[in-house]
Scaffold this motif. Structure first.
Motif, mmCIF file in Angstrom:
data_model
loop_
_atom_site.group_PDB
_atom_site.id
_atom_site.type_symbol
_atom_site.label_atom_id
_atom_site.label_comp_id
_atom_site.label_asym_id
_atom_site.label_seq_id
_atom_site.Cartn_x
_atom_site.Cartn_y
_atom_site.Cartn_z
ATOM 1 N N ILE A 302 3.784 7.608 42.710
ATOM 2 C CA ILE A 302 4.590 7.404 43.932
ATOM 3 C C ILE A 302 4.984 6.089 44.318
ATOM 4 C CG2 ILE A 302 4.935 8.160 46.334
ATOM 5 C CD1 ILE A 302 3.297 10.560 45.847
ATOM 6 N N THR A 303 6.351 5.953 44.617
ATOM 7 C CA THR A 303 6.683 4.476 44.800
ATOM 8 C C THR A 303 7.309 4.527 46.129
ATOM 9 O OG1 THR A 303 7.097 3.971 42.506
ATOM 10 C CG2 THR A 303 8.059 2.537 44.265
ATOM 11 N N VAL A 304 6.736 3.703 47.215
ATOM 12 C CA VAL A 304 7.225 3.418 48.287
ATOM 13 C C VAL A 304 7.945 2.076 48.431
ATOM 14 C CG1 VAL A 304 6.650 3.216 50.917
ATOM 15 C CG2 VAL A 304 5.358 4.656 49.624
ATOM 16 N N ALA A 317 2.952 5.349 55.436
ATOM 17 C CA ALA A 317 1.863 6.201 56.153
ATOM 18 C C ALA A 317 2.035 7.271 55.292
ATOM 19 C CB ALA A 317 2.108 6.504 57.673
ATOM 20 N N TYR A 318 3.141 8.160 54.875
ATOM 21 C CA TYR A 318 3.109 9.332 54.278
ATOM 22 C C TYR A 318 2.864 9.037 52.625
ATOM 23 C CZ TYR A 318 4.566 14.150 52.921
ATOM 24 O OH TYR A 318 4.644 15.287 52.612
ATOM 25 N N GLY A 319 3.094 7.928 52.214
ATOM 26 C CA GLY A 319 2.555 7.619 50.933
ATOM 27 C C GLY A 319 1.128 7.109 50.741
ATOM 28 N N CYS A 329 -1.312 7.950 41.917
ATOM 29 C CA CYS A 329 -1.123 6.448 42.178
ATOM 30 C C CYS A 329 -0.033 6.015 42.991
ATOM 31 C CB CYS A 329 -1.140 5.892 40.697
ATOM 32 S SG CYS A 329 -2.542 6.226 39.676
ATOM 33 N N LEU A 330 -0.325 5.411 43.868
ATOM 34 C CA LEU A 330 0.873 4.744 45.004
ATOM 35 C C LEU A 330 1.098 3.304 44.388
ATOM 36 C CD1 LEU A 330 2.401 5.195 47.329
ATOM 37 C CD2 LEU A 330 0.495 4.417 48.488
ATOM 38 N N TYR A 373 0.062 -2.984 45.274
ATOM 39 C CA TYR A 373 1.153 -3.696 46.318
ATOM 40 C C TYR A 373 1.585 -4.845 45.472
ATOM 41 C CZ TYR A 373 2.689 -6.477 50.108
ATOM 42 O OH TYR A 373 3.447 -6.959 51.057
ATOM 43 N N GLU A 374 2.992 -4.872 45.557
ATOM 44 C CA GLU A 374 3.855 -6.000 45.107
ATOM 45 C C GLU A 374 4.837 -6.262 45.920
ATOM 46 O OE1 GLU A 374 5.592 -4.886 41.364
ATOM 47 O OE2 GLU A 374 3.889 -3.623 40.619
#
Length: 474
Positions: A302-304, A317-319, A329-330, A373-374
């Protein structure tokens, strides 16, 4: 009946007193009986009283019975006239009495509850979601999204109200039905033939038994013009933190989107404007395939995409909650404007709330392998689109509808499919034919307390819900 009624036969104080007594007795029996039963079923008093007034109306059957009684000489002319006047009077007073007692606008103010967003301080509190769908096509992806949203065992869990949206066709009033399923998964009222609606109930009941998620299937039947009211009021009654709506287009075999019904787009827009909680629009590209994936087999990325603002924080927050699932994996990508900002890029002041949530995310990413995180520095729309394309192999994009501290474009991003303004600039880009990806997209709008919602109309009639033992509806 009108031609047979001779009001002149009602003469004297005794006859008129008898008319008043008949009216009082008829109203008292119906209203008091209905109100008593309604209060025992835990309906609000105003709704119980309105239901009593509605039950007090007299119709065709009563007039038929009165005519039969008169024809067979059971009722004389005076008694017949008294009974007909009683029927006319009780029916005539129903509309003004119901309008005086039942005021949904006042209930709007009383429907305030604590958790109207996924972003909250009490992260361990129960998450309530109202998941809406139109047909079987929406169910597999919706169930897989619910599976990904269930969180961890230490939390109070996830409660989902699965609302089947159906257009009113023949019946003159709208109704809200709650489906109770028997232990074998079949609805209790249908023991012989399994209908289409029953199969939907069975699908969610089976998922409930296989997971730790509390699922309660419901059906909303109303006209398209008032369907958004049913959705918003259901979310308020169930104290939902988010409403998830299906996109009004479905994916074809060649990967392009085809409009299911343009009316559904209008419903989604009205829900976005009037919702009492956060709203997500799910663009389905087959998240998890065409069947439900068991918890042990979930393997999704999943990508936010984070640009900043309320909606992006809600998406984050949902991710973050979905990242608690062991099979997910987020990846969170924050877009930062470069030192040389061109005229097509819109920027805003740094938001302290964004910095706070990103700092918390960085701490989680350092301790958990499932979160990465990127940060990407972009100078124009082209670099923004290219950076997003690098993550096109994920299974689900979660984005905010209206980024505030955003780095987007007034040329390309906003020009992508302007007929889908409810998706916002980033959502429109991710669903445009020019952007090649197989990932589904969830566009999130966070509820804001400053948003004013117009009061619901009386065009949608609500029916008391059947109490269910395993779910407590506040």
């Amino acid at each position: 009946s009108g031609l047979k009624t001779n009001i002149a036969t009602i003469q004297g104080a005794q006859s008129w007193g008898l008319l008043v007594l008949v009216i009082i007795t008829a109203c008292f029996g119906k209203i008091v009986g209905t109100v008593s039963v309604s209060l025992l079923c835990k309906l609000p008093f105003s709704e119980a009283l309105a239901l009593g007034f509605l039950m007090n109306t007299k119709g065709l059957v009563e007039l038929i019975v009165l005519n039969i009684g008169k024809d067979r000489k059971v009722l004389n002319d005076e008694t017949f006239a008294i009974m007909v006047l009683m029927a006319v009077f009780t029916t005539f007073i129903t509309t003004p009495l119901v309008m005086a007692v039942y005021k949904p606008a006042k209930r709007q103010g009383k429907g305030d509850y604590k958790h109207k967003t996924i972003e909250r301080k009490e992260s361990n509190s129960q998450l309530r979601i109202l998941a809406c769908f139109h047909s079987y096509r929406n169910i597999p992806t919706m169930i897989n999204l619910i599976e990904a949203s269930r969180g961890t065992e230490k939390k109070e869990g996830l409660c989902v109200y699965a609302l089947h949206l159906m257009e009113l066709s023949e019946r003159p009033s709208a109704m809200l039905m709650v489906h109770k399923a028997r232990k074998n998964g079949l609805p209790f009222w249908n023991k012989v033939k399994q209908s289409d609606g029953d199969q939907i109930v069975v699908a969610f009941e089976t998922f409930r038994q296989l997971s730790r998620v509390v699922v309660r299937p419901m059906t909303a039947i109303s006209s398209i013009s008032s369907l958004h009211e049913d959705i918003c009021e259901s979310a308020e009654r169930k104290r939902a933190a988010m409403i998830i709506l299906p996109f009004h287009k479905h994916q074809r075999v060649d990967g392009t989107f085809e409009t299911t019904r343009t009316d559904y787009q209008l419903v989604n827009k009205r829900v976005l404007e009037q919702a009492p909680c956060s709203v997500g629009i799910l663009v389905d590209r087959g998240l998890g395939g065409t069947t439900h994936i068991s918890a042990s087999n979930v393997d999704s990325i999943i990508t936010v995409l984070f640009f900043g603002g309320h909606d992006d924080r809600e998406a984050l927050a949902y991710g973050t909650r979905m990242a608690e699932h062991p099979g997910i994996c987020l990846t969170v990508v924050r877009f930062v404007p470069g030192p040389e900002v061109s005229g097509e890029i819109v920027t805003a002041d740094i938001n302290t709330s964004d910095d706070r949530v990103l700092m918390e995310l960085k701490n989680k990413a350092s301790n958990e392998n499932s979160i990465s995180y990127e940060e990407r520095v972009v100078r124009n729309s082209r670099e923004t689109i290219e950076a997003i394309r690098e993550f096109s192999r994920c299974n689900l994009f979660v984005v905010g509808q209206m980024p505030e501290n955003h780095v987007t474009t007034t040329a390309k991003l906003n020009a992508a499919k302007t007929e889908c303004l409810e998706l916002g600039a980033i959502g429109s880009l991710l669903t445009s034919p020019e952007f090649s990806t197989s990932a589904s997209v969830l566009v999130v709008q966070q509820y804001r307390t400053t948003k004013k919602s117009p009061p619901p109309s009386l065009s949608s009639t609500k029916v008391a819900e059947i109490p269910e033992g395993d779910v407590e509806s506040p």
